[in-house]
Design a protein around this motif. Structure first.
Motif, mmCIF file in Angstrom:
data_model
loop_
_atom_site.group_PDB
_atom_site.id
_atom_site.type_symbol
_atom_site.label_atom_id
_atom_site.label_comp_id
_atom_site.label_asym_id
_atom_site.label_seq_id
_atom_site.Cartn_x
_atom_site.Cartn_y
_atom_site.Cartn_z
ATOM 1 N N ARG A 27 -13.767 -24.612 -24.522
ATOM 2 C CA ARG A 27 -14.323 -25.476 -23.491
ATOM 3 C C ARG A 27 -15.814 -25.325 -23.122
ATOM 4 N NH1 ARG A 27 -11.506 -23.754 -19.248
ATOM 5 N NH2 ARG A 27 -9.286 -24.811 -20.099
ATOM 6 N N MET A 28 -16.303 -24.035 -23.096
ATOM 7 C CA MET A 28 -17.554 -23.662 -23.000
ATOM 8 C C MET A 28 -18.555 -24.149 -24.210
ATOM 9 S SD MET A 28 -17.869 -22.665 -19.950
ATOM 10 C CE MET A 28 -19.573 -22.234 -20.023
ATOM 11 N N GLU A 29 -17.885 -23.987 -25.289
ATOM 12 C CA GLU A 29 -18.637 -24.468 -26.556
ATOM 13 C C GLU A 29 -18.730 -26.078 -26.522
ATOM 14 O OE1 GLU A 29 -18.284 -24.295 -31.291
ATOM 15 O OE2 GLU A 29 -16.905 -22.780 -30.113
ATOM 16 N N ALA A 30 -17.694 -26.846 -26.120
ATOM 17 C CA ALA A 30 -17.726 -28.198 -25.950
ATOM 18 C C ALA A 30 -18.891 -28.916 -25.023
ATOM 19 C CB ALA A 30 -16.219 -28.836 -25.863
ATOM 20 N N ILE A 31 -18.691 -27.998 -23.918
ATOM 21 C CA ILE A 31 -19.748 -28.436 -22.850
ATOM 22 C C ILE A 31 -21.165 -28.117 -23.341
ATOM 23 C CG2 ILE A 31 -20.803 -27.713 -20.674
ATOM 24 C CD1 ILE A 31 -17.702 -27.006 -19.834
ATOM 25 N N ARG A 32 -21.496 -27.009 -23.992
ATOM 26 C CA ARG A 32 -22.674 -26.657 -24.491
ATOM 27 C C ARG A 32 -23.106 -27.789 -25.720
ATOM 28 N NH1 ARG A 32 -22.037 -21.613 -24.578
ATOM 29 N NH2 ARG A 32 -20.846 -21.573 -26.631
ATOM 30 N N ASN A 33 -22.096 -28.294 -26.571
ATOM 31 C CA ASN A 33 -22.299 -29.242 -27.601
ATOM 32 C C ASN A 33 -22.679 -30.683 -26.896
ATOM 33 O OD1 ASN A 33 -21.945 -27.438 -29.544
ATOM 34 N ND2 ASN A 33 -19.819 -28.099 -29.826
ATOM 35 N N MET A 34 -21.921 -30.815 -25.545
ATOM 36 C CA MET A 34 -22.077 -32.035 -24.993
ATOM 37 C C MET A 34 -23.438 -32.014 -24.328
ATOM 38 S SD MET A 34 -18.513 -33.043 -23.488
ATOM 39 C CE MET A 34 -19.011 -33.097 -21.860
ATOM 40 N N GLU A 38 -26.433 -34.845 -25.076
ATOM 41 C CA GLU A 38 -27.068 -35.344 -24.248
ATOM 42 C C GLU A 38 -28.700 -35.435 -24.092
ATOM 43 O OE1 GLU A 38 -25.307 -34.193 -20.634
ATOM 44 O OE2 GLU A 38 -23.637 -35.580 -20.615
ATOM 45 N N ILE A 39 -29.152 -34.318 -24.614
ATOM 46 C CA ILE A 39 -30.520 -33.917 -24.384
ATOM 47 C C ILE A 39 -31.132 -34.644 -25.984
ATOM 48 C CG2 ILE A 39 -32.313 -32.205 -25.143
ATOM 49 C CD1 ILE A 39 -30.490 -30.286 -23.598
ATOM 50 N N GLU A 40 -30.371 -34.693 -26.992
ATOM 51 C CA GLU A 40 -30.857 -35.361 -28.212
ATOM 52 C C GLU A 40 -30.925 -37.071 -27.833
ATOM 53 O OE1 GLU A 40 -29.514 -35.547 -32.588
ATOM 54 O OE2 GLU A 40 -28.909 -33.948 -31.529
ATOM 55 N N ALA A 41 -29.853 -37.380 -27.503
ATOM 56 C CA ALA A 41 -29.935 -38.685 -26.923
ATOM 57 C C ALA A 41 -31.154 -39.243 -25.893
ATOM 58 C CB ALA A 41 -28.345 -39.324 -26.172
#
Length: 87
Positions: A27-34, A38-41
Motif C-alpha cells: 500500500r505504501m509503495e503504491a501511494i509512493r508511486n502515485m 502526480e508530480i510527473e504529471a
C-alpha cells in the motif's frame, strides 16, 4: 497442553501479521508511486503550458515578420516600377 495451544495460536498469528505488514508495504509503495506520477504529471502540464506559450509567441512573431516583409516587398516593387522607364 495449554502451551502447545498457545504456540499454535502464536504460529497462526505470525503469518497473518506478516501478511498485514506485506499489505501495508504494498500500500505504501503504491501511494509512493502515485505521488511520483502526480508530480510527473504536474511537471508535464507545466511543460505543455510553457510550450504552448512559446508557440503562440513564435506564431505572433512570424505573422509580424511576414507582414513587415510584405510591406517592404511592396515598397520595393513600387520603387522599381517608378524607376523603370519602360512602363
Amino acid at each position: 497442553m495449554m502451551t502447545k495451544v498457545n504456540q499454535s495460536l502464536d504460529q497462526a498469528e505470525r503469518p497473518t501479521s506478516l501478511a498485514d505488514q506485506l499489505c501495508d508495504h504494498k500500500r505504501m509503495e503504491a501511494i509512493r508511486n502515485m505521488n511520483e506520477l502526480e508530480i510527473e504529471a504536474f511537471v508535464l502540464k507545466e511543460k505543455i503550458a510553457y510550450n504552448e506559450n512559446m508557440l503562440a509567441r513564435q506564431q505572433t512573431k512570424r505573422e509580424l515578420y511576414s507582414s513587415q516583409r510584405k510591406k517592404i516587398f511592396d515598397s520595393l516593387s513600387k520603387q522599381r516600377a517608378s524607376l523603370n522607364p519602360c512602363k
